[in-house]
Motif scaffolding. Sequence first.
Motif, PDB file in Angstrom:
ATOM      1  N   ALA A  22       0.834  -1.201   0.000  1.00  0.00           N
ATOM      2  CA  ALA A  22       0.000   0.000   0.000  1.00  0.00           C
ATOM      3  C   ALA A  22       0.870   1.252   0.000  1.00  0.00           C
ATOM      4  CB  ALA A  22      -0.937  -0.008   1.207  1.00  0.00           C
ATOM      5  N   ALA A  23       1.910   1.250   0.797  1.00  0.00           N
ATOM      6  CA  ALA A  23       2.815   2.399   0.841  1.00  0.00           C
ATOM      7  C   ALA A  23       3.560   2.553  -0.481  1.00  0.00           C
ATOM      8  CB  ALA A  23       3.803   2.237   1.998  1.00  0.00           C
ATOM      9  N   GLU A  24       3.994   1.443  -1.047  1.00  0.00           N
ATOM     10  CA  GLU A  24       4.751   1.477  -2.306  1.00  0.00           C
ATOM     11  C   GLU A  24       3.914   2.007  -3.465  1.00  0.00           C
ATOM     12  OE1 GLU A  24       6.826  -1.762  -5.303  1.00  0.00           O
ATOM     13  OE2 GLU A  24       6.696  -2.230  -3.168  1.00  0.00           O
ATOM     14  N   PHE A  25       2.637   1.618  -3.501  1.00  0.00           N
ATOM     15  CA  PHE A  25       1.781   2.007  -4.615  1.00  0.00           C
ATOM     16  C   PHE A  25       0.862   3.178  -4.270  1.00  0.00           C
ATOM     17  CE2 PHE A  25       3.072  -2.261  -5.827  1.00  0.00           C
ATOM     18  CZ  PHE A  25       3.319  -2.111  -7.178  1.00  0.00           C
ATOM     19  N   ASN A  26       1.029   3.743  -3.074  1.00  0.00           N
ATOM     20  CA  ASN A  26       0.245   4.894  -2.625  1.00  0.00           C
ATOM     21  C   ASN A  26      -1.258   4.591  -2.645  1.00  0.00           C
ATOM     22  OD1 ASN A  26       0.014   7.469  -1.566  1.00  0.00           O
ATOM     23  ND2 ASN A  26      -0.198   8.417  -3.577  1.00  0.00           N
TER      24      ASN A  26
END
Length: 50
Positions: A22-26
């Motif tokens: 989730a953090a990587e793909f915003n």
Amino acid sequence: MTLEQRIDQQEVWTFRECLGLAAEFNLKVRVVVLTVLARGKQYVDGGAAG
């Protein structure tokens, strides 16, 4: 690499791994979890993958 391609790399996903994606793909974590489940993968709510 797309979110779907990343998810397809393993069969079991934990909350922490989904949080990382989730953090990587915003994205929101729930979007990642739903995508994991939609692609037929197993989601484990916790640290230990079965």
